[in-house]
Design an enzyme around this catalytic site. Structure first.
Site, PDB file in Angstrom:
ATOM      1  N   ARG A   1     -85.246-113.283  70.305  1.00  0.00           N
ATOM      2  CA  ARG A   1     -86.212-112.881  69.758  1.00  0.00           C
ATOM      3  C   ARG A   1     -86.368-111.040  70.736  1.00  0.00           C
ATOM      4  O   ARG A   1     -87.400-110.543  69.793  1.00  0.00           O
ATOM      5  CB  ARG A   1     -87.472-113.202  70.524  1.00  0.00           C
TER       6      ARG A   1
ATOM      7  N   LYS B   1     -84.035-110.394  66.403  1.00  0.00           N
ATOM      8  CA  LYS B   1     -83.689-111.811  65.974  1.00  0.00           C
ATOM      9  C   LYS B   1     -84.204-111.208  64.939  1.00  0.00           C
ATOM     10  O   LYS B   1     -84.691-111.115  63.485  1.00  0.00           O
ATOM     11  CB  LYS B   1     -83.457-113.298  66.635  1.00  0.00           C
TER      12      LYS B   1
ATOM     13  N   GLU C   1     -74.591-102.605  63.205  1.00  0.00           N
ATOM     14  CA  GLU C   1     -75.492-103.229  64.404  1.00  0.00           C
ATOM     15  C   GLU C   1     -75.528-103.672  65.571  1.00  0.00           C
ATOM     16  O   GLU C   1     -75.439-104.055  66.939  1.00  0.00           O
ATOM     17  CB  GLU C   1     -76.696-104.244  63.399  1.00  0.00           C
TER      18      GLU C   1
ATOM     19  N   CYS D   1     -89.748-110.962  70.186  1.00  0.00           N
ATOM     20  CA  CYS D   1     -90.815-110.408  72.099  1.00  0.00           C
ATOM     21  C   CYS D   1     -91.190-112.511  71.641  1.00  0.00           C
ATOM     22  O   CYS D   1     -91.150-113.097  70.686  1.00  0.00           O
ATOM     23  CB  CYS D   1     -92.733-110.338  72.014  1.00  0.00           C
TER      24      CYS D   1
ATOM     25  N   TRP E   1     -89.462-107.036  73.414  1.00  0.00           N
ATOM     26  CA  TRP E   1     -88.772-106.120  72.405  1.00  0.00           C
ATOM     27  C   TRP E   1     -90.028-105.007  72.396  1.00  0.00           C
ATOM     28  O   TRP E   1     -90.765-105.264  71.568  1.00  0.00           O
ATOM     29  CB  TRP E   1     -88.314-106.643  70.997  1.00  0.00           C
TER      30      TRP E   1
ATOM     31  N   GLU F   1     -73.383-105.865  53.636  1.00  0.00           N
ATOM     32  CA  GLU F   1     -72.962-106.315  54.511  1.00  0.00           C
ATOM     33  C   GLU F   1     -72.141-106.378  55.943  1.00  0.00           C
ATOM     34  O   GLU F   1     -72.489-106.069  56.554  1.00  0.00           O
ATOM     35  CB  GLU F   1     -73.233-107.864  53.334  1.00  0.00           C
TER      36      GLU F   1
ATOM     37  N   HIS G   1     -69.088 -90.322  43.342  1.00  0.00           N
ATOM     38  CA  HIS G   1     -70.226 -89.019  43.694  1.00  0.00           C
ATOM     39  C   HIS G   1     -70.722 -88.426  44.916  1.00  0.00           C
ATOM     40  O   HIS G   1     -71.592 -88.328  45.284  1.00  0.00           O
ATOM     41  CB  HIS G   1     -71.083 -89.866  42.826  1.00  0.00           C
TER      42      HIS G   1
ATOM     43  N   LYS H   1     -73.092-105.542  59.478  1.00  0.00           N
ATOM     44  CA  LYS H   1     -72.738-106.289  60.309  1.00  0.00           C
ATOM     45  C   LYS H   1     -72.359-105.428  61.389  1.00  0.00           C
ATOM     46  O   LYS H   1     -72.195-105.795  62.846  1.00  0.00           O
ATOM     47  CB  LYS H   1     -71.199-107.203  60.172  1.00  0.00           C
TER      48      LYS H   1
ATOM     49  N   ASN I   1     -97.234-110.664  71.441  1.00  0.00           N
ATOM     50  CA  ASN I   1     -96.238-110.320  69.587  1.00  0.00           C
ATOM     51  C   ASN I   1     -97.081-109.779  69.226  1.00  0.00           C
ATOM     52  O   ASN I   1     -98.414-110.519  68.735  1.00  0.00           O
ATOM     53  CB  ASN I   1     -95.380-111.854  69.927  1.00  0.00           C
ATOM     54  N   GLY I   2     -96.562-108.449  68.732  1.00  0.00           N
ATOM     55  CA  GLY I   2     -97.789-108.279  68.074  1.00  0.00           C
ATOM     56  C   GLY I   2     -98.120-106.604  68.358  1.00  0.00           C
ATOM     57  O   GLY I   2     -97.231-106.479  69.063  1.00  0.00           O
TER      58      GLY I   2
END
Ligand code: F6R
Length: 612
Positions: A27, A607, A492, A2, A73, A485, A508, A489, A99-100
């Site tokens: 955000r 983000k 997402e 947010c 968000w 990583e 395994h 990428k 925000n929160g």
């Protein structure tokens, strides 16, 4: 997570708010809104991007020099017009952006219902708006800031808020706890934002609010106190932010721009730090704590997502060169464990934003146990950078693409410098090896440029595999975290299910996934693990998997064996992650683009993860 903006001054507020929301859209981007004080309290909000809000409001909000805005968000309630911020209190006295997360919102809501309050949205924020209004209406003498203060004293959870009151037409009240807020100081005007990026084009003087601060902004003045109503001293900071860095330049997407910036940003990360012909590493921010790091029996590294992957690479570096035991922890797990930590331990927290809620909670826990806490952070002035004892900025510049790229390589560069410096101080590395590795690090930008110039080849490979449903990424040693990583990428931004695995672990379990539809990306440069990784590739090929191998330039052995090959310049294994990750970032980017995904704003993500 947010984004909040606000403006009070003599200029028209709406264009400033919309411009600010566009800068903060990384955000959160599921809905947006603004409120303006313009004789009355006007509220506009819309599901969708900031540009949808802009079109919706066009021609309606031309006046008004005081306003607040929000890009969301979703936490409580799905993305929709009604759940978008600002939220107006039931009797229309207050409009607030938040925000929160208000954790006790359900109880507060029930209490307010007993006082006749009804609710138009599913959000915790509307509960806070009504709670402020409830206190405000209890007493004719009550000011809006006093009502905010009272309401916040009842709240459990995290908040960054900006509040407008219909009857107090020359004022914005802002407060924070656990969610960042910055106030920009202009001449006869003030700006508010979740980070400094919307403010930088107007002023370079800012105040970072601390937890429980409440600020009252009026055109002719600014006061700061806290939830307990005690005055707080103002600490003005200067920001130095390049506005051009926040634009896409010649690129279609921020992510592509940021991938291509890496040779330059890695140089920025070690600029001034690799000195005297690379014979010395100078990390000014760690000067005072290096004796403690040197004495530490154990180093605990904490982060989330991509920052956690950087920490995993550091584990290999610190153990091999500085011979110190390392644990790497997810902040979200660490914060709720009962970790055994003492003043003998050093805790390194890694965060691009410096605002990730889990990482900040882990920081507080480590501090409470007496450990030495060190931050590695990209955003100057962020909470992490202010709350840690010492630290190193990564200097990667503003990262706007939601998928982290240049911040990751900058983090790994910093961690490599710390590991080598520590090793030198401890005498656990020979002078020759030290110099050789520093030189290897210094050569990374040039080698990175070579990989980036081969972008078309990577795009062609992406074309072959973009319809895959699953993908497997394998690596060993320093390159195991790179496999993780690469998989992150891909998943997402393209929504393809991807798993990263230590190549030796494949047998395994994950080998059961291999068939002729599965792309298997194997990071296989020539290092001590090469022969073993080649065996892993044979195992995949024997089961008809499609192997895309990242190999050292000139590798002949794998050419015939695999389906596709991407060459990277030869480097020492300890710095190879900085190169090997680049083709994986590019491949994810091209695959996502071919699938029609918005690579800069992937669904469901934001983000800065400032909520739990
Ligand atoms: C992935 C990504 C996230 C972040 C994570 C931590 O591309 O960006 O996994 O790495 O949310 O964020 P910071 O580093 O800001 O603490």
């Amino acid at each position: 997570m947010c984004g909040i903006v606000g403006y009070i001054g003599d200029k028209k507020a709406f264009p400033i708010l919309i411009g600010g929301l566009k800068r903060l859209e990384y955000r959160g981007y599921d809905s947006a809104g603004v409120a303006l004080l313009n004789g009355s309290l006007e509220n506009y909000k819309k599901k969708g991007k900031v540009s949808d809000l802009e079109a919706f409001v066009a021609g309606k909000a031309d006046d008004g020099t005081i306003g607040i805005g929000h890009t969301r968000w979703a936490t409580h309630g799905e993305p929709s017009d009604k759940n978008a911020h600002p939220h107006v209190s039931m009797n229309g006295h207050f409009s607030i952006v938040h925000n929160g997360i208000i954790e006790n919102y359900a109880q507060l809501k029930r209490d307010l219902e007993t006082h006749g309050y009804t609710f138009a949205s599913d959000t915790d924020t509307e509960v806070l708006a009504n709670l402020i209004e409830y206190f405000y209406l209890q007493d004719d003498e009550m000011s809006s800031e006093a009502a905010v203060q009272l309401a916040l004293s009842k709240v459990v959870g995290a908040y960054g808020i900006a509040v407008l009151c219909k009857k107090e037409t020359e004022k914005i009240v802002v407060a924070r706890k656990g969610s960042p807020l910055v106030v920009g100081l202009g001449s006869g005007e003030y700006f508010i934002a979740s980070d400094a990026s919307p403010i930088a084009e107007y002023t370079n003087q800012v105040i970072y609010l601390n937890d429980e601060d409440i600020a009252i902004l009026q055109k002719d003045g600014f006061t700061l106190s806290n939830v307990q109503n005690t005055p707080v001293s103002l600490k003005i900071s200067n920001i130095d932010m390049e506005i051009g860095a926040m634009d896409k330049g010649d690129y279609d997407y921020f992510m592509l721009k940021e991938i291509h910036e890496q040779p330059k940003t890695i140089e920025e990360t070690f600029r001034g730090r690799l000195q005297n012909d690379y014979s010395e590493i100078v990390l000014g921010g760690l000067l005072n704590v290096f004796p403690k790091i040197e004495a530490a029996k154990r180093i605990v590294i904490i982060g989330c997502g991509t920052s956690w992957h950087a920490g995993l690479i550091a584990e290999y570096l610190f153990e091999e060169y500085a011979q110190v035991s390392v644990e790497v922890e997810y902040a979200s797990e660490f914060r709720y464990r009962k970790p055994v930590l003492s003043s003998d331990d050093v805790v390194i927290l890694i965060s691009q934003s410096g605002e990730t809620a889990d990482t900040l909670a882990a920081l507080e826990l480590a501090k409470s146990k007496g450990a030495t806490v060190i931050g590695i952070c990209n955003v100057v002035g962020s909470t992490l950078s202010r709350e840690t004892e010492a630290g190193v900025y990564t200097h990667a510049g503003v990262e706007i693409g939601v998928a982290s790229t240049k911040a990751f390589t900058a983090q790994v560069t910093v961690l490599t410098m710390i590991a080598l410096k520590l090793a030198k101080r401890k005498g656990t590395i020979s002078n020759d090896d030290y110099k050789m590795l520093v030189k290897e690090l210094a050569e990374i930008p040039e080698k990175g440029r070579a990989i980036l110039s081969d972008g078309e080849k990577i795009k062609a490979i992406a074309e072959k595999y973009h319809e895959a449903v699953n993908a497997l990424y394998l690596g060993r040693g320093y390159l195991f975290p790179v496999a993780l990583e690469g998989a992150l990428k891909l998943k997402e931004i393209s929504y393809i299910h991807a798993e990263g695995y230590a190549a030796g672990e494949m047998k395994h379990g994950p080998i059961a996934l291999v068939d002729n539809n599965l792309p298997v990306v194997v990071v296989a440069p020539q290092d001590d693990y090469y022969e073993k990784v080649v065996s892993n590739i044979q195992e995949v090929k024997a089961r008809k998997g499609n192997v895309i191998a990242i190999v050292t330039e000139g590798d002949k052995g794998l050419k015939e064996m695999v389906n596709d090959i991407i060459e990277i310049p030869k480097s020492h294994p300890a710095v190879a992650p900085l190169l090997a990750v680049i083709p994986l970032q590019l491949m994810a980017y091209h695959i996502a683009l071919l699938k029609g995904c918005n690579v800069d704003q992937p669904r469901n993500l934001a983000k800065s993860v400032t909520v739990e």
